[in-house]
Design an enzyme around this catalytic site. Structure first.
Site, PDB file in Angstrom:
ATOM      1  NE  ARG A 146      -3.718  -1.991   2.774  1.00  0.00           N
ATOM      2  CZ  ARG A 146      -3.573  -3.103   3.480  1.00  0.00           C
ATOM      3  NH1 ARG A 146      -2.419  -3.316   4.138  1.00  0.00           N
ATOM      4  NH2 ARG A 146      -4.537  -3.997   3.558  1.00  0.00           N
ATOM      5  CE  LYS A 170      -6.610  -0.216   4.527  1.00  0.00           C
ATOM      6  NZ  LYS A 170      -7.910  -0.342   3.820  1.00  0.00           N
ATOM      7  NE  ARG A 240      -3.126  -3.123  -1.601  1.00  0.00           N
ATOM      8  CZ  ARG A 240      -2.814  -3.982  -0.628  1.00  0.00           C
ATOM      9  NH1 ARG A 240      -1.564  -4.347  -0.458  1.00  0.00           N
ATOM     10  NH2 ARG A 240      -3.760  -4.465   0.161  1.00  0.00           N
ATOM     11  CG  HIS A 263      -7.083  -8.015   1.238  1.00  0.00           C
ATOM     12  ND1 HIS A 263      -7.307  -8.403  -0.071  1.00  0.00           N
ATOM     13  CD2 HIS A 263      -6.771  -6.694   1.175  1.00  0.00           C
ATOM     14  CE1 HIS A 263      -7.125  -7.371  -0.876  1.00  0.00           C
ATOM     15  NE2 HIS A 263      -6.791  -6.323  -0.142  1.00  0.00           N
TER      16      HIS A 263
END
Length: 299
Positions: A146, A170, A240, A263
């Site tokens: 990212r 994240k 990405r 993810h």
């Protein structure tokens, strides 16, 4: 309501360690709910009912808000109520059972393999800017980072001898990613010009003044490379997406791609299977003798 929102945002920042970008998005969404409550005379979070929240979602939808934006708003509301329930400040969740209106799922834009190679295989001058920008492009495409992950890379996160890079994704989740041969070579060339001792922090990607490159600066360098090498708009997330699509196309290993992308939910990764199917369908239409369409026919 504002005071409890501030407490929740502090919880997200300090305990959940969400990114400032995510925090700002959640705050904006929850401020919309507060604004709606004020117009409807709803006194607090405990007084908001499911039918009122459903009305707000419908109103936002009619005003042109995308399904994705409304899903994020509902996610923000659910997160807030989980926090309020845990703190004993509220005992219900009006978002429970609600879902955003369904919309068309837009497939991410990707470069095909030939275009990706065209971008990366152009000649590179042996100077500070050119070597740095080439390393940025190669690392995005090699490892599927990212923008925020690449921006925050420090030298200590690199193990080029082993072909690995550690990133913080994240939710503060760390993962270790492979770095391909071409990307390793580009990184080594860049680090040779960057120098190890000079800059005042350990950032991998820096300006001539020795400062860490910010997200906007990296976006602009990627955009410039796309215009120069491909004659098209290019942004970091497209690299990405291209990484994910090409790895999945070659390996058919959805779980591995999920882990590399970071993810939490495999359904997020599954969108790349649609891209792979598009590619297979195009090959079939052009190659299969019984699939080729006659000119002037629609069936």
């Amino acid at each position: 309501m504002e005071r409890q929102l501030e407490a929740y945002c502090a919880h997200l920042r300090n305990e959940r360690q969400v990114s400032e970008h995510t925090l700002l998005a959640y705050r904006r969404d929850l401020e919309k709910v507060i604004e709606y409550c004020n117009t409807q005379g709803i006194a607090g979070w405990g007084a908001l009912q499911i039918q009122q929240l459903r009305q707000l979602i419908a109103r936002q939808h009619h005003q042109g808000q995308s399904s994705r934006s409304l899903a994020r708003l509902l996610s923000a509301v659910r997160g807030l109520y989980r926090y309020l329930n845990r703190e004993g400040l509220c005992q219900h969740d009006p978002a429970s059972g609600l879902s955003a209106p369904k919309g068309e799922r837009r497939l991410p834009k990707v470069l095909d393999t030939d275009r990706a190679l065209q971008l990366l295989d152009g000649g590179v001058d042996d100077d500070f800017i050119a070597r740095r920008d080439q390393a940025i492009l190669e690392l995005f495409y090699s490892s599927g980072l990212r923008l925020s992950e690449l921006t925050n890379l420090d030298l200590e996160h690199l193990d080029l001898a082993a072909g690995l890079v550690q990133v913080l994704g994240k939710g503060g989740k760390a993962r270790v990613l492979p770095v391909g041969r071409k990307a390793r070579e580009a990184m080594q060339q860049w680090l040779r010009l960057r120098g190890i001792g000079g800059p005042r922090d350990g950032a991998v990607f820096i300006s001539r003044q020795g400062n860490r490159l910010g997200p906007r600066a990296i976006q602009m360098r990627v955009k410039a490379a796309g215009e120069r090498e491909l004659g098209q708009h290019l942004h970091p997330h497209m690299l990405r997406h291209s990484f994910a699509s090409h790895v999945l196309e070659s390996s058919q290993d959805l779980r591995a791609v999920q882990e590399m992308l970071g993810h939490a939910d495999i359904s997020t990764t599954q969108i790349y299977t649609h891209l792979d199917f598009q590619h297979l369908a195009a090959v079939y239409d052009s190659a299969h003798p019984r699939a080729k369409r006659s000119k002037g026919t629609d069936s």
